[in-house]
Structure formats: structure tokens, C-alpha cells
Design an enzyme around this catalytic site. Structure first.
Site, PDB file in Angstrom:
ATOM      1  N   GLY A  12       1.021  -0.897  -0.030  1.00  0.00           N
ATOM      2  CA  GLY A  12       0.074   0.314   0.050  1.00  0.00           C
ATOM      3  C   GLY A  12       1.136   1.354  -0.395  1.00  0.00           C
ATOM      4  CG  ASN A  14       1.524   3.588  -5.869  1.00  0.00           C
ATOM      5  OD1 ASN A  14       2.174   4.301  -6.343  1.00  0.00           O
ATOM      6  ND2 ASN A  14       2.040   2.508  -5.745  1.00  0.00           N
ATOM      7  CG  LEU A  91      -1.217  -6.842  -7.980  1.00  0.00           C
ATOM      8  CD1 LEU A  91      -0.196  -7.722  -6.986  1.00  0.00           C
ATOM      9  CD2 LEU A  91      -1.075  -6.929  -8.634  1.00  0.00           C
ATOM     10  CB  ILE A  94     -11.648  -4.516 -13.047  1.00  0.00           C
ATOM     11  CG1 ILE A  94     -10.771  -3.565 -12.233  1.00  0.00           C
ATOM     12  CG2 ILE A  94     -12.464  -3.159 -12.689  1.00  0.00           C
ATOM     13  CD1 ILE A  94     -10.807  -3.733 -10.362  1.00  0.00           C
ATOM     14  CG  ASN A 108      -4.029  -0.751 -12.817  1.00  0.00           C
ATOM     15  OD1 ASN A 108      -4.050  -0.836 -11.668  1.00  0.00           O
ATOM     16  ND2 ASN A 108      -3.627  -1.020 -14.150  1.00  0.00           N
ATOM     17  CG  HIS A 110       1.771  -0.988 -14.974  1.00  0.00           C
ATOM     18  ND1 HIS A 110       1.082  -2.942 -14.748  1.00  0.00           N
ATOM     19  CD2 HIS A 110       2.409  -0.679 -16.183  1.00  0.00           C
ATOM     20  CE1 HIS A 110       1.972  -3.743 -15.648  1.00  0.00           C
ATOM     21  NE2 HIS A 110       2.703  -3.215 -15.779  1.00  0.00           N
ATOM     22  CG  ASP A 151      -1.675  -3.549 -17.126  1.00  0.00           C
ATOM     23  OD1 ASP A 151      -2.661  -2.906 -16.275  1.00  0.00           O
ATOM     24  OD2 ASP A 151      -0.959  -4.726 -17.330  1.00  0.00           O
ATOM     25  CD  GLU A 181       4.458   2.117  -8.816  1.00  0.00           C
ATOM     26  OE1 GLU A 181       3.308   1.870  -8.304  1.00  0.00           O
ATOM     27  OE2 GLU A 181       5.862   1.339  -9.506  1.00  0.00           O
TER      28      GLU A 181
HETATM   29  C1  GAR Z   1       2.874  -1.040  -7.576  1.00  0.00           C
HETATM   30  O1  GAR Z   1       4.357  -1.253  -8.048  1.00  0.00           O
HETATM   31  C2  GAR Z   1       2.185  -0.779  -8.468  1.00  0.00           C
HETATM   32  O2  GAR Z   1       2.239  -0.134  -9.305  1.00  0.00           O
HETATM   33  C3  GAR Z   1       1.810  -2.298  -9.207  1.00  0.00           C
HETATM   34  O3  GAR Z   1       1.828  -2.712  -7.789  1.00  0.00           O
HETATM   35  C4  GAR Z   1       2.603  -2.564  -7.259  1.00  0.00           C
HETATM   36  C5  GAR Z   1       1.496  -2.639  -5.319  1.00  0.00           C
HETATM   37  O4  GAR Z   1       2.359  -1.849  -4.769  1.00  0.00           O
HETATM   38  N1  GAR Z   1       0.818  -2.513  -9.735  1.00  0.00           N
HETATM   39  C6  GAR Z   1       0.746  -3.557 -10.919  1.00  0.00           C
HETATM   40  O5  GAR Z   1       2.044  -3.742 -10.856  1.00  0.00           O
HETATM   41  C7  GAR Z   1      -0.658  -3.331 -11.417  1.00  0.00           C
HETATM   42  N2  GAR Z   1      -0.542  -3.902 -12.361  1.00  0.00           N
HETATM   43  P1  GAR Z   1       2.330  -1.106  -3.284  1.00  0.00           P
HETATM   44  O6  GAR Z   1       1.193  -1.957  -2.461  1.00  0.00           O
HETATM   45  O7  GAR Z   1       3.401  -0.745  -2.186  1.00  0.00           O
HETATM   46  O8  GAR Z   1       1.372   0.371  -4.024  1.00  0.00           O
END
Ligand code: GAR
Length: 208
Positions: A12, A14, A91, A94, A108, A110, A151, A181
Site C-alpha cells: 500500500g 501508493n 492485482l 476488475i 490504475n 502500472h 492495462d 508512481e
Molecule cells: C506498485 O508498483 C503498482 O504499480 C503495482 O503493484 C505495486 C503495488 O505496490 N501494480 C501493478 O503491477 C498492477 N498491474 P504498493 O502496494 O506498495 O502500492
């Protein structure tokens, strides 16, 4: 006030960037009304709790089949009636019915420069492993609207990040988070909350 629901699967960071952005006044006119995870142990749920935001787990494992999960997930979103659904490291694909209901109101983040290193099998650390395997010199992150593809929805913003020779997947992941991000996602939410983004003919137009 843009009411958002944030969907998460893991640590989490992000989500934290969005919450910090709201607290710092960098993300305005925005309120996180709930955090949904497919993983009861997700660190993101603890971050939500620490912020006094309701957090719930809706896991495919709790349902008889995928369709039952899809319906329960969509029902919860419909109950909450958010203005925007934010996939911040979620992950799980949807459900089509959620995309249909919240067309161009799901975003989203990515961890690559779409259309490189995205689609089925490209998520989390795996993206950075494949980037290093391929030997590309520049990677980055993309924030985009979600459609029925994986995506594939209209791109809101991207930011490039250099790959360095001695990178490990973990080091590269951290750099992409820090330099791309955690900046792109709060900024996109702020732009949407303040009416600076429109989708025209499947492309994102930014108003000044
Ligand atoms: C992040 O790097 C996000 O971009 C990626 O998962 C990670 C989650 O980290 N998402 C994907 O790969 C979606 N296809 P976080 O839980 O620390 O935010």
C-alpha cells in the site's frame, strides 16, 4: 469533493502516497471513503486503519466461483457510489460489470511505460524482473483509465525512470515508485478531482 475508493493487494505505498498527498494539500477536493483489498493481510489495510478509513477484504477465495466474487466486488462498489475507483497495486482483474458501471471512472497505476511490460502476467515485482531480463535502459510508470482490456485503457500520464547496470528487481521497483508512481498517481487524482482531465475519442485530454 471527489469521493474515491482505493483497491489494494499488498503493502500500500501508493495508497500512502495518495493519503499523504491529501494531508499535504497536494491532492485537493478528494476524500478516500473506503479501501478494499483482496488480501486480509495486506499492509495497505493497516495504513487505511491508521488513517481512520474503513477497510474491507473481498477475496476471490471466499466465493464459490469467480462470478460470485465479481458480483460481490461490484455490489460493494455500487453500494459505496464513489466518484472514482483507484487501483493502487490491485492485482485482481476488475470485473466487466464494474468496468461497465464505472466507465472512465476507474484508474490504475502500472509500474512500466505501457504498452511495454504490461498485460497478463506483468504485475508487481515481475514487471521489473522482465525489464532487467530484456535489458531495457529506460522504464517508468503509467497511470491510465481502466477498460475491459488488461492495462489497455486511455493513458493519463507516464514518467520515465532510468535503469542502472547493477539494479536488482527490488532496487528498480523502489526507484520507479519513488521517481514515478508516488508522484503520478496523486497528481492524476488531483487533476480528476479538479476537472482538469477529459476523455475524448478514447484519449485523455488535459485542460489547463
Ligand atoms: C506498485 O508498483 C503498482 O504499480 C503495482 O503493484 C505495486 C503495488 O505496490 N501494480 C501493478 O503491477 C498492477 N498491474 P504498493 O502496494 O506498495 O502500492
Amino acid at each position: 469533493m471527489l469521493k474515491i475508493v482505493v483497491c489494494v493487494s499488498g503493502g500500500g505505498t501508493n495508497l500512502q502516497a495518495v493519503l499523504d498527498g491529501i494531508d499535504a494539500g497536494i491532492v485537493t477536493n478528494t476524500e478516500v471513503i473506503e479501501v478494499i483489498s483482496n488480501n486480509a493481510k495486506a499492509g495497505a489495510l493497516k495504513r487505511a486503519e491508521a488513517h481512520g478509513i474503513p477497510g474491507i477484504c473481498i477475496s476471490p477465495k471466499e466465493f464459490a466461483d469467480r462470478e460470485a466474487f465479481n458480483q460481490a466486488f461490484t455490489d460493494e462498489l455500487c453500494r459505496l457510489k464513489p466518484d472514482l475507483v483507484v487501483l493502487a497495486g490491485f492485482l485482481v482483474k476488475i470485473p466487466e460489470q464494474a468496468v461497465a458501471h464505472f466507465g472512465n471512472r476507474i484508474v490504475n497505476i502500472h509500474p512500466s511505460l505501457i504498452p511495454s511490460f504490461c498485460g497478463v502476467g506483468y504485475y508487481g515485482l515481475k514487471v521489473h524482473e522482465k525489464v532487467l531480463e530484456r535489458g531495457v535502459k529506460v522504464t517508468g510508470a503509467t497511470v491510465h483509465f481502466v477498460n475491459d482490456g488488461m492495462d489497455e485503457g486511455p493513458i493519463i500520464a507516464q514518467k520515465a525512470v532510468p535503469v542502472q547496470e547493477d539494479d536488482t528487481p527490488e532496487i528498480l521497483q523502489r526507484r520507479v515508485m519513488e521517481q514515478a508512481e508516488w508522484i503520478l498517481l496523486p497528481k492524476a487524482i488531483d487533476d480528476i478531482a479538479n476537472g482538469r482531465i477529459a476523455v475524448v475519442d478514447g484519449k485523455v485530454i488535459k485542460k489547463q
